[in-house]
Every structure is written in structure tokens, then in C-alpha cells.
Design a protein around this motif. Structure first.
Motif, PDB file in Angstrom:
ATOM      1  N   LYS A 124      -5.766  16.371   5.763  1.00 21.13           N
ATOM      2  CA  LYS A 124      -7.091  16.349   6.482  1.00 21.13           C
ATOM      3  C   LYS A 124      -7.969  15.542   6.361  1.00 21.13           C
ATOM      4  O   LYS A 124      -8.309  14.784   7.726  1.00 21.13           O
ATOM      5  N   LYS A 125      -7.984  15.054   5.091  1.00 18.84           N
ATOM      6  CA  LYS A 125      -8.194  13.400   5.004  1.00 18.84           C
ATOM      7  C   LYS A 125      -7.897  12.222   6.176  1.00 18.84           C
ATOM      8  O   LYS A 125      -8.682  11.742   6.395  1.00 18.84           O
ATOM      9  N   LEU A 126      -7.097  12.301   5.881  1.00 20.37           N
ATOM     10  CA  LEU A 126      -6.397  11.491   6.408  1.00 20.37           C
ATOM     11  C   LEU A 126      -6.296  10.905   8.318  1.00 20.37           C
ATOM     12  O   LEU A 126      -7.019  10.365   8.667  1.00 20.37           O
ATOM     13  N   GLU A 127      -6.135  12.629   8.329  1.00 21.30           N
ATOM     14  CA  GLU A 127      -6.565  12.967   9.654  1.00 21.30           C
ATOM     15  C   GLU A 127      -7.702  12.255  10.672  1.00 21.30           C
ATOM     16  O   GLU A 127      -7.757  12.017  11.622  1.00 21.30           O
ATOM     17  N   ALA A 128      -8.972  12.856   9.857  1.00 25.16           N
ATOM     18  CA  ALA A 128     -10.579  12.411   9.878  1.00 25.16           C
ATOM     19  C   ALA A 128     -10.659  11.114   9.784  1.00 25.16           C
ATOM     20  O   ALA A 128     -11.367  10.494  11.206  1.00 25.16           O
ATOM     21  N   ALA A 129     -10.111  10.560   9.415  1.00 22.68           N
ATOM     22  CA  ALA A 129      -9.572   8.633   9.300  1.00 22.68           C
ATOM     23  C   ALA A 129      -9.827   8.649  10.499  1.00 22.68           C
ATOM     24  O   ALA A 129      -9.144   7.130  11.163  1.00 22.68           O
ATOM     25  N   GLY A 130      -7.877   9.027  11.225  1.00 23.04           N
ATOM     26  CA  GLY A 130      -7.658   8.350  12.254  1.00 23.04           C
ATOM     27  C   GLY A 130      -6.479   8.374  12.325  1.00 23.04           C
ATOM     28  O   GLY A 130      -5.449   8.014  13.517  1.00 23.04           O
ATOM     29  N   ALA A 131      -5.808   8.903  10.953  1.00 19.69           N
ATOM     30  CA  ALA A 131      -3.893   8.399  10.636  1.00 19.69           C
ATOM     31  C   ALA A 131      -2.914   9.590  10.906  1.00 19.69           C
ATOM     32  O   ALA A 131      -4.436  10.841  11.711  1.00 19.69           O
ATOM     33  N   LYS A 132      -2.265   9.545  11.255  1.00 19.92           N
ATOM     34  CA  LYS A 132      -0.640  10.717  11.753  1.00 19.92           C
ATOM     35  C   LYS A 132      -0.522  10.414  10.388  1.00 19.92           C
ATOM     36  O   LYS A 132       0.226   9.966   9.993  1.00 19.92           O
TER      37      LYS A 132
END
Length: 136
Positions: A124-132
Motif C-alpha cells: 500500500k505504501k509503495l502504491e501510494a508513492a506511485g510504484a507497481k
């Protein structure tokens, strides 16, 4: 035979009425006769008493068993690499260079053997930063 009856009396098993006749006949049989009866029933119905006894618990544990550890894989850094690097650095307690190398090397495994809750939180944290991200 007396020990069998003592065992049955001690355990006080409630036998349904429809099986009382069969149970009383089985109680009167010798151990050798019981063994022979089991073999006849196995042959007649094509089953194994041992296989049925061991298959029961195995099936139950398979149904309950669920994947408990996950691998977090970064499949793409997205547009905001710096934000993704910060999350990787923070969660994995890495230096800036190590975090940058992992993000630049995408697709790459970020963490292996994470608990389900931790892996989902990291994702969730990574996706919030824009990562896949994918969990395996």
C-alpha cells in the motif's frame, strides 16, 4: 473380552438406536474376528480403514493451511522514483544508495518472507508513492 467391555463401559459412548444391534454383535466378537471383519469390509467396499483414518486429518489441515509469508516484488517504479525510494529506504531500513539500486533495478524483489499484514502494508505504501507492486 472383559477389557473391551470395561473400556466401553468406562467411555460411556451413546450408541444410536439404529446401530445398537450391530454394536452389540461387534462387542461379542474376538479380536481375530474383528480383524477378519475389517478385511472383509475393506474388500467388499474397496476402501482401507487405515487410509480413511490418515486421510481425514490431512484434508482438514490442508483446508485450514493458508499462505503465511509473501514476497514483495517491485515491478515498476512509476513516475515518482524518489518517493518510492523513500518508502523502500524507510520500510527496509536501507541506505539511500541501496534503496535507489533496488528501485532502479525494477523489476526486483524487495523483501522475501514477509508476514501477510506487513507485506500488504508495504505494498500500500509503495502504491501510494506511485510504484507497481506484486505479492507472491
Amino acid at each position: 473380552m472383559a477389557s473391551q467391555r470395561n473400556f466401553m463401559e468406562e467411555t460411556k459412548v451413546e450408541v444410536p438406536a439404529k446401530f445398537k444391534d450391530i454394536v452389540s454383535k461387534v462387542e461379542e466378537m474376538s479380536v481375530l474376528d474383528l480383524h477378519e471383519l475389517v478385511k472383509v469390509l475393506e474388500a467388499k467396499f474397496g476402501v482401507s480403514a487405515q487410509a480413511a483414518a490418515s486421510a481425514g486429518p490431512a484434508v482438514a489441515t490442508e483446508a485450514v493451511e493458508e499462505k503465511s509469508t509473501f514476497t514483495v516484488e517491485l515491478t515498476g517504479a512509476g513516475e515518482q522514483k524518489i518517493a518510492v525510494m523513500k518508502v523502500v529506504k524507510e520500510v527496509l531500513a536501507l541506505g539511500l544508495k541501496e534503496a535507489k539500486d533496488l528501485v532502479d533495478g525494477a523489476p526486483s524483489v524487495l523483501k522475501d518472507g514477509m508476514k501477510k499484514e506487513d507485506a500488504e502494508d508495504f505494498k500500500k505504501k509503495l502504491e501510494a508513492a506511485g510504484a507497481k507492486v506484486t505479492l507472491k
